[in-house]
Motif scaffolding. Sequence first.
Motif, PDB file in Angstrom:
ATOM      1  N   LEU A 139      68.451  93.006  65.007  1.00  0.00           N
ATOM      2  CA  LEU A 139      67.500  92.629  63.671  1.00  0.00           C
ATOM      3  C   LEU A 139      68.930  93.090  62.529  1.00  0.00           C
ATOM      4  CD1 LEU A 139      64.058  94.897  63.104  1.00  0.00           C
ATOM      5  CD2 LEU A 139      64.654  92.696  63.524  1.00  0.00           C
ATOM      6  N   ASN A 140      68.958  91.916  62.477  1.00  0.00           N
ATOM      7  CA  ASN A 140      70.069  91.376  60.690  1.00  0.00           C
ATOM      8  C   ASN A 140      71.476  91.504  61.788  1.00  0.00           C
ATOM      9  OD1 ASN A 140      67.833  91.564  59.160  1.00  0.00           O
ATOM     10  ND2 ASN A 140      68.553  94.085  58.839  1.00  0.00           N
ATOM     11  N   GLY A 141      70.818  90.352  62.541  1.00  0.00           N
ATOM     12  CA  GLY A 141      72.626  90.977  63.698  1.00  0.00           C
ATOM     13  C   GLY A 141      73.081  89.323  63.806  1.00  0.00           C
ATOM     14  N   ASP A 142      73.299  88.915  64.318  1.00  0.00           N
ATOM     15  CA  ASP A 142      74.496  87.249  65.348  1.00  0.00           C
ATOM     16  C   ASP A 142      73.364  86.281  65.080  1.00  0.00           C
ATOM     17  OD1 ASP A 142      73.878  88.546  67.327  1.00  0.00           O
ATOM     18  OD2 ASP A 142      75.591  87.235  67.959  1.00  0.00           O
ATOM     19  N   ARG A 143      71.761  86.633  65.530  1.00  0.00           N
ATOM     20  CA  ARG A 143      71.173  85.416  65.379  1.00  0.00           C
ATOM     21  C   ARG A 143      70.640  85.199  64.559  1.00  0.00           C
ATOM     22  NH1 ARG A 143      67.061  86.179  70.511  1.00  0.00           N
ATOM     23  NH2 ARG A 143      67.332  83.554  70.315  1.00  0.00           N
ATOM     24  N   LEU A 144      71.006  85.684  63.171  1.00  0.00           N
ATOM     25  CA  LEU A 144      70.148  85.249  62.044  1.00  0.00           C
ATOM     26  C   LEU A 144      70.622  84.140  61.022  1.00  0.00           C
ATOM     27  CD1 LEU A 144      68.772  87.528  59.578  1.00  0.00           C
ATOM     28  CD2 LEU A 144      71.016  87.865  58.208  1.00  0.00           C
ATOM     29  N   ILE A 145      69.342  83.674  61.080  1.00  0.00           N
ATOM     30  CA  ILE A 145      69.561  82.278  60.512  1.00  0.00           C
ATOM     31  C   ILE A 145      70.715  82.256  59.384  1.00  0.00           C
ATOM     32  CG2 ILE A 145      68.450  80.019  59.005  1.00  0.00           C
ATOM     33  CD1 ILE A 145      65.358  80.618  61.462  1.00  0.00           C
ATOM     34  N   ARG A 146      70.833  81.254  59.225  1.00  0.00           N
ATOM     35  CA  ARG A 146      71.979  80.933  57.715  1.00  0.00           C
ATOM     36  C   ARG A 146      72.193  79.975  57.516  1.00  0.00           C
ATOM     37  NH1 ARG A 146      74.525  86.763  58.268  1.00  0.00           N
ATOM     38  NH2 ARG A 146      74.752  87.151  60.790  1.00  0.00           N
ATOM     39  N   LEU A 147      71.377  79.959  55.816  1.00  0.00           N
ATOM     40  CA  LEU A 147      71.668  78.907  55.519  1.00  0.00           C
ATOM     41  C   LEU A 147      72.550  78.484  54.362  1.00  0.00           C
ATOM     42  CD1 LEU A 147      67.505  78.404  55.526  1.00  0.00           C
ATOM     43  CD2 LEU A 147      69.130  76.989  56.600  1.00  0.00           C
ATOM     44  N   PRO A 148      73.199  77.314  53.835  1.00  0.00           N
ATOM     45  CA  PRO A 148      74.570  77.169  52.915  1.00  0.00           C
ATOM     46  C   PRO A 148      73.506  77.705  51.518  1.00  0.00           C
ATOM     47  CG  PRO A 148      73.981  75.140  54.313  1.00  0.00           C
ATOM     48  CD  PRO A 148      73.210  75.749  54.728  1.00  0.00           C
ATOM     49  N   ALA A 149      74.461  77.946  50.310  1.00  0.00           N
ATOM     50  CA  ALA A 149      73.789  78.882  49.569  1.00  0.00           C
ATOM     51  C   ALA A 149      73.282  78.028  48.232  1.00  0.00           C
ATOM     52  CB  ALA A 149      74.306  79.950  49.100  1.00  0.00           C
ATOM     53  N   GLU A 150      72.340  76.943  48.902  1.00  0.00           N
ATOM     54  CA  GLU A 150      71.560  75.838  47.484  1.00  0.00           C
ATOM     55  C   GLU A 150      70.392  75.997  47.555  1.00  0.00           C
ATOM     56  OE1 GLU A 150      70.899  70.793  49.014  1.00  0.00           O
ATOM     57  OE2 GLU A 150      72.636  71.823  49.555  1.00  0.00           O
ATOM     58  N   ASP A 151      70.203  76.374  46.524  1.00  0.00           N
ATOM     59  CA  ASP A 151      68.235  75.886  46.143  1.00  0.00           C
ATOM     60  C   ASP A 151      67.751  74.683  46.079  1.00  0.00           C
ATOM     61  OD1 ASP A 151      68.202  78.828  45.717  1.00  0.00           O
ATOM     62  OD2 ASP A 151      69.328  78.633  43.924  1.00  0.00           O
ATOM     63  N   SER A 152      66.944  75.178  47.561  1.00  0.00           N
ATOM     64  CA  SER A 152      66.489  73.181  47.381  1.00  0.00           C
ATOM     65  C   SER A 152      65.489  73.308  48.286  1.00  0.00           C
ATOM     66  CB  SER A 152      67.397  72.054  47.807  1.00  0.00           C
ATOM     67  OG  SER A 152      67.539  72.071  49.092  1.00  0.00           O
ATOM     68  N   ALA A 153      64.452  72.853  48.556  1.00  0.00           N
ATOM     69  CA  ALA A 153      63.010  72.903  49.322  1.00  0.00           C
ATOM     70  C   ALA A 153      63.512  72.284  51.081  1.00  0.00           C
ATOM     71  CB  ALA A 153      62.421  72.032  49.055  1.00  0.00           C
ATOM     72  N   ALA A 154      64.718  71.522  50.237  1.00  0.00           N
ATOM     73  CA  ALA A 154      64.949  71.132  52.098  1.00  0.00           C
ATOM     74  C   ALA A 154      65.943  71.677  53.021  1.00  0.00           C
ATOM     75  CB  ALA A 154      65.625  69.274  51.626  1.00  0.00           C
ATOM     76  N   ASN A 155      66.781  72.658  52.209  1.00  0.00           N
ATOM     77  CA  ASN A 155      67.561  73.617  52.913  1.00  0.00           C
ATOM     78  C   ASN A 155      66.465  74.437  53.028  1.00  0.00           C
ATOM     79  OD1 ASN A 155      70.177  74.663  53.745  1.00  0.00           O
ATOM     80  ND2 ASN A 155      69.930  76.345  51.319  1.00  0.00           N
ATOM     81  N   TYR A 156      65.650  75.829  52.609  1.00  0.00           N
ATOM     82  CA  TYR A 156      64.135  76.743  52.789  1.00  0.00           C
ATOM     83  C   TYR A 156      63.829  75.602  53.992  1.00  0.00           C
ATOM     84  CZ  TYR A 156      65.159  78.577  48.905  1.00  0.00           C
ATOM     85  OH  TYR A 156      65.580  79.420  46.803  1.00  0.00           O
ATOM     86  N   LEU A 157      63.012  74.501  54.013  1.00  0.00           N
ATOM     87  CA  LEU A 157      62.921  73.992  55.065  1.00  0.00           C
ATOM     88  C   LEU A 157      63.485  73.820  56.289  1.00  0.00           C
ATOM     89  CD1 LEU A 157      60.332  71.546  53.409  1.00  0.00           C
ATOM     90  CD2 LEU A 157      59.966  73.327  54.875  1.00  0.00           C
ATOM     91  N   ALA A 158      64.973  73.773  56.077  1.00  0.00           N
ATOM     92  CA  ALA A 158      66.183  73.247  57.626  1.00  0.00           C
ATOM     93  C   ALA A 158      65.454  74.687  58.645  1.00  0.00           C
ATOM     94  CB  ALA A 158      67.115  73.494  57.132  1.00  0.00           C
ATOM     95  N   GLY A 159      65.766  76.079  57.693  1.00  0.00           N
ATOM     96  CA  GLY A 159      65.839  77.845  57.859  1.00  0.00           C
ATOM     97  C   GLY A 159      64.382  77.645  59.032  1.00  0.00           C
ATOM     98  N   PHE A 160      63.553  77.202  58.179  1.00  0.00           N
ATOM     99  CA  PHE A 160      61.619  77.168  58.919  1.00  0.00           C
ATOM    100  C   PHE A 160      61.322  76.361  60.051  1.00  0.00           C
ATOM    101  CE2 PHE A 160      58.048  75.318  58.932  1.00  0.00           C
ATOM    102  CZ  PHE A 160      57.015  76.986  58.733  1.00  0.00           C
ATOM    103  N   TRP A 161      61.651  75.608  59.949  1.00  0.00           N
ATOM    104  CA  TRP A 161      61.981  74.694  61.080  1.00  0.00           C
ATOM    105  C   TRP A 161      63.262  75.446  62.265  1.00  0.00           C
ATOM    106  CZ3 TRP A 161      58.177  72.633  61.913  1.00  0.00           C
ATOM    107  CH2 TRP A 161      57.351  71.358  61.109  1.00  0.00           C
ATOM    108  N   ARG A 162      63.974  75.739  62.338  1.00  0.00           N
ATOM    109  CA  ARG A 162      65.176  76.328  63.281  1.00  0.00           C
ATOM    110  C   ARG A 162      64.386  77.891  63.394  1.00  0.00           C
ATOM    111  NH1 ARG A 162      70.469  77.440  60.073  1.00  0.00           N
ATOM    112  NH2 ARG A 162      71.211  78.830  61.979  1.00  0.00           N
ATOM    113  N   TRP A 163      62.850  78.499  62.747  1.00  0.00           N
ATOM    114  CA  TRP A 163      62.516  79.502  62.777  1.00  0.00           C
ATOM    115  C   TRP A 163      61.042  79.057  63.805  1.00  0.00           C
ATOM    116  CZ3 TRP A 163      57.277  81.543  61.076  1.00  0.00           C
ATOM    117  CH2 TRP A 163      57.254  82.856  60.817  1.00  0.00           C
ATOM    118  N   ILE A 164      60.789  77.639  63.424  1.00  0.00           N
ATOM    119  CA  ILE A 164      59.498  77.066  64.046  1.00  0.00           C
ATOM    120  C   ILE A 164      60.015  77.365  65.943  1.00  0.00           C
ATOM    121  CG2 ILE A 164      57.879  75.197  64.872  1.00  0.00           C
ATOM    122  CD1 ILE A 164      57.762  76.662  62.447  1.00  0.00           C
ATOM    123  N   GLU A 165      61.201  76.110  65.593  1.00  0.00           N
ATOM    124  CA  GLU A 165      61.744  76.053  67.500  1.00  0.00           C
ATOM    125  C   GLU A 165      61.645  77.430  67.736  1.00  0.00           C
ATOM    126  OE1 GLU A 165      65.654  74.086  66.364  1.00  0.00           O
ATOM    127  OE2 GLU A 165      64.172  72.015  65.707  1.00  0.00           O
TER     128      GLU A 165
END
Length: 169
Positions: free
Chosen positions: A14-40
Amino acid sequence: MFGHTEGLRLALNLNGDRLIRLPAEDSAANYLAGFWRWIELMAADDYQGALEALHWPKGTAFTPAKLKERVTTFYGGDKPWSVVVPNDRLVGVINDAAEFQPRNREGWGWFLAQVPVTTEPADPKNDTIPLMGVAASFFVREQAGQYVLEFEIFHLCPQALRSRTRRCT
């Protein structure tokens, strides 16, 4: 040399190198990019990776098997449900229905989106497969200059994903 290891489960990282990391940008598109990586990850049946991809500041009671069971048995029935990445039109439906709140003064953002599941996973891009959504919400927090997804809860809000018929509240 190391003995019989068949069936041995490795501990979660947990909380290691497989953590999904996103740019520090507040947008629905950025949040959803991480969500779809999780779904994949879940669509590839990598539930250990799906757990390790999320930030768990207090650990988790989920195991890969429990996460898979929670998502894939939500609707019950005779046929098993599987997480899939659907066609672009249905990804758009899921994205359009997602709820998004940018980071607040306390430093966390929030969003909710539907995890797409079907009983016919062999052809996930087919627009006619039965497709339902399991609502999941996440906090988005900054860690080392990037955003990470922190699982909040699954919501009891079943939704058919053919069109934007209603939102989960």
